[in-house]
Scaffold this active site. Sequence first.
Site, PDB file in Angstrom:
ATOM      1  N   GLY A  39       0.844  -1.196   0.000  1.00  0.00           N
ATOM      2  CA  GLY A  39       0.000   0.000   0.000  1.00  0.00           C
ATOM      3  C   GLY A  39       0.875   1.241   0.000  1.00  0.00           C
ATOM      4  O   GLY A  39       2.111   1.154   0.172  1.00  0.00           O
ATOM      5  N   LEU A  40       0.230   2.377  -0.176  1.00  0.00           N
ATOM      6  CA  LEU A  40       0.937   3.658  -0.263  1.00  0.00           C
ATOM      7  C   LEU A  40       1.672   3.995   1.033  1.00  0.00           C
ATOM      8  O   LEU A  40       1.331   3.465   2.107  1.00  0.00           O
ATOM      9  CB  LEU A  40      -0.076   4.774  -0.542  1.00  0.00           C
ATOM     10  CG  LEU A  40      -0.790   4.719  -1.887  1.00  0.00           C
ATOM     11  CD1 LEU A  40      -1.967   5.686  -1.894  1.00  0.00           C
ATOM     12  CD2 LEU A  40       0.184   5.042  -3.022  1.00  0.00           C
ATOM     13  N   SER A  41       2.614   4.894   0.922  1.00  0.00           N
ATOM     14  CA  SER A  41       3.243   5.443   2.123  1.00  0.00           C
ATOM     15  C   SER A  41       2.165   6.084   2.997  1.00  0.00           C
ATOM     16  O   SER A  41       1.316   6.823   2.488  1.00  0.00           O
ATOM     17  CB  SER A  41       4.284   6.497   1.714  1.00  0.00           C
ATOM     18  OG  SER A  41       4.884   7.045   2.865  1.00  0.00           O
ATOM     19  N   GLY A  42       2.163   5.761   4.273  1.00  0.00           N
ATOM     20  CA  GLY A  42       1.162   6.314   5.187  1.00  0.00           C
ATOM     21  C   GLY A  42      -0.145   5.542   5.218  1.00  0.00           C
ATOM     22  O   GLY A  42      -1.077   5.907   5.933  1.00  0.00           O
ATOM     23  N   SER A  43      -0.217   4.459   4.453  1.00  0.00           N
ATOM     24  CA  SER A  43      -1.468   3.675   4.439  1.00  0.00           C
ATOM     25  C   SER A  43      -1.616   2.845   5.710  1.00  0.00           C
ATOM     26  O   SER A  43      -2.707   2.373   6.021  1.00  0.00           O
ATOM     27  CB  SER A  43      -1.530   2.768   3.199  1.00  0.00           C
ATOM     28  OG  SER A  43      -0.447   1.860   3.190  1.00  0.00           O
ATOM     29  N   GLY A  44      -0.505   2.637   6.434  1.00  0.00           N
ATOM     30  CA  GLY A  44      -0.592   1.925   7.720  1.00  0.00           C
ATOM     31  C   GLY A  44       0.151   0.600   7.770  1.00  0.00           C
ATOM     32  O   GLY A  44      -0.020  -0.158   8.720  1.00  0.00           O
ATOM     33  N   LYS A  45       1.008   0.335   6.789  1.00  0.00           N
ATOM     34  CA  LYS A  45       1.681  -0.970   6.738  1.00  0.00           C
ATOM     35  C   LYS A  45       2.504  -1.264   7.994  1.00  0.00           C
ATOM     36  O   LYS A  45       2.361  -2.335   8.582  1.00  0.00           O
ATOM     37  CB  LYS A  45       2.615  -1.046   5.505  1.00  0.00           C
ATOM     38  CG  LYS A  45       1.904  -0.873   4.183  1.00  0.00           C
ATOM     39  CD  LYS A  45       2.877  -0.903   3.024  1.00  0.00           C
ATOM     40  CE  LYS A  45       3.921   0.187   3.052  1.00  0.00           C
ATOM     41  NZ  LYS A  45       3.396   1.570   2.952  1.00  0.00           N
ATOM     42  N   SER A  46       3.357  -0.328   8.385  1.00  0.00           N
ATOM     43  CA  SER A  46       4.233  -0.595   9.544  1.00  0.00           C
ATOM     44  C   SER A  46       3.407  -0.702  10.821  1.00  0.00           C
ATOM     45  O   SER A  46       3.644  -1.586  11.654  1.00  0.00           O
ATOM     46  CB  SER A  46       5.289   0.509   9.693  1.00  0.00           C
ATOM     47  OG  SER A  46       6.097   0.571   8.545  1.00  0.00           O
ATOM     48  N   SER A 113       5.943  -1.827  -2.156  1.00  0.00           N
ATOM     49  CA  SER A 113       5.925  -2.812  -3.270  1.00  0.00           C
ATOM     50  C   SER A 113       4.886  -2.422  -4.329  1.00  0.00           C
ATOM     51  O   SER A 113       3.899  -3.133  -4.519  1.00  0.00           O
ATOM     52  CB  SER A 113       5.704  -4.247  -2.750  1.00  0.00           C
ATOM     53  OG  SER A 113       4.684  -4.372  -1.806  1.00  0.00           O
TER      54      SER A 113
HETATM   55  N1  LIG Z   1      -6.432   1.793  11.552  1.00  0.00           N
HETATM   56  C1  LIG Z   1      -5.183   2.208  11.397  1.00  0.00           C
HETATM   57  N2  LIG Z   1      -4.226   1.311  11.065  1.00  0.00           N
HETATM   58  C2  LIG Z   1      -2.937   1.717  10.867  1.00  0.00           C
HETATM   59  N3  LIG Z   1      -2.509   2.991  10.970  1.00  0.00           N
HETATM   60  C3  LIG Z   1      -3.436   3.925  11.306  1.00  0.00           C
HETATM   61  C4  LIG Z   1      -4.795   3.587  11.514  1.00  0.00           C
HETATM   62  N4  LIG Z   1      -5.477   4.690  11.804  1.00  0.00           N
HETATM   63  C5  LIG Z   1      -4.583   5.689  11.788  1.00  0.00           C
HETATM   64  N5  LIG Z   1      -3.348   5.248  11.489  1.00  0.00           N
HETATM   65  C6  LIG Z   1      -2.141   6.101  11.399  1.00  0.00           C
HETATM   66  O1  LIG Z   1      -1.679   6.121  10.046  1.00  0.00           O
HETATM   67  C7  LIG Z   1      -0.265   6.247  10.009  1.00  0.00           C
HETATM   68  C8  LIG Z   1       0.291   5.092   9.193  1.00  0.00           C
HETATM   69  O2  LIG Z   1       1.684   5.228   9.127  1.00  0.00           O
HETATM   70  P1  LIG Z   1       2.649   4.002   8.846  1.00  0.00           P
HETATM   71  O3  LIG Z   1       4.035   4.481   9.165  1.00  0.00           O
HETATM   72  O4  LIG Z   1       2.165   2.764   9.522  1.00  0.00           O
HETATM   73  O5  LIG Z   1       2.483   3.845   7.264  1.00  0.00           O
HETATM   74  P2  LIG Z   1       3.334   2.990   6.231  1.00  0.00           P
HETATM   75  O6  LIG Z   1       2.348   2.386   5.309  1.00  0.00           O
HETATM   76  O7  LIG Z   1       4.255   2.071   6.966  1.00  0.00           O
HETATM   77  O8  LIG Z   1       4.163   4.099   5.442  1.00  0.00           O
HETATM   78  P3  LIG Z   1       5.607   3.998   4.741  1.00  0.00           P
HETATM   79  O9  LIG Z   1       5.435   3.266   3.441  1.00  0.00           O
HETATM   80  O10 LIG Z   1       6.011   5.427   4.526  1.00  0.00           O
HETATM   81  O11 LIG Z   1       6.544   3.285   5.680  1.00  0.00           O
HETATM   82  C9  LIG Z   1       0.226   6.219  11.446  1.00  0.00           C
HETATM   83  O12 LIG Z   1       0.427   7.540  11.872  1.00  0.00           O
HETATM   84  C10 LIG Z   1      -0.945   5.568  12.201  1.00  0.00           C
HETATM   85  O13 LIG Z   1      -1.018   5.979  13.550  1.00  0.00           O
HETATM   86 MG   LIG Z   2       6.336   1.896   7.057  1.00  0.00          MG
END
Ligand SMILES: Nc1ncnc2c1ncn2[C@@H]1O[C@H](COP(=O)(O)OP(=O)(O)OP(=O)(O)O)[C@@H](O)[C@H]1O
Ligand SMILES: [Mg+2]
Length: 205
Positions: A39-46, A113
Amino acid sequence: MNDIAKTSSGNVVWHQGRVSEDDRRGSLAQNPLTIWLTGLSGSGKSTVAYDLEYELLDRGFKAFVLDGDNVRHGLCGDLGFSADDRAENIRRVAEVARLMNDAGLIVISAFISPYRRDRDGARRVIGEERFVEIYLSTPIEICEQRDPKGLYEKARQGRIPDFTGVSAPYETPTDPSIRLDTSALNRRECMDRLLEELLPHASRK
Ligand SMILES: Nc1ncnc2c1ncn2[C@@H]1O[C@H](COP(=O)(O)OP(=O)(O)OP(=O)(O)O)[C@@H](O)[C@H]1O
Ligand SMILES: [Mg+2]
């Protein structure tokens, strides 16, 4: 051994160990899986990956997260974000996930990815029966509002080349096992949905 394995030398012969895959399943009391979050950056993967790791360990499973940013601190520290480097990043991670699965562990991977071809390559390396694709379908507007690392802002200013969703493509999964929109489900609801789907696969029958 899988048929897409490549070696630079012809003089390499697979050495078969004495512990079978089934022995390992028995000893760890679980089925190895790779839970592939895309998923996109910030979508919540980590966030989802580390929540899920916590929940699985709490239930006695042996699981470990491979996270995009973390892996780029070491194993993939020499790679950038061009399409070729992203392909190599995913290839290496898939090989590591496969080894960890061979060791009997459950892997949770958190990588943007963005290219379907790279994800399909990972699926082939890891094996269809072990690979579970989870698409974090959070809309880009929400990811951009969250902007937890300030990267969208920089990308919009043209300060990050090849930024997924802004200056590089994201190819949506066509048939993921699960879709999770983290703007519609809270973290607890995401876990409930994932655990409902994954526990029957992870538990040794
Ligand atoms: N239901 C949810 N599940 C996951 N994250 C959430 C949810 N609701 C809000 N968030 C927020 O969304 C943000 C997701 O950020 P995260 O670093 O997990 O994204 P990412 O997909 O890993 O991005 P990147 O590709 O840049 O590493 C966090 O600030 C998290 O607190
Ligand atoms: Mg991440």
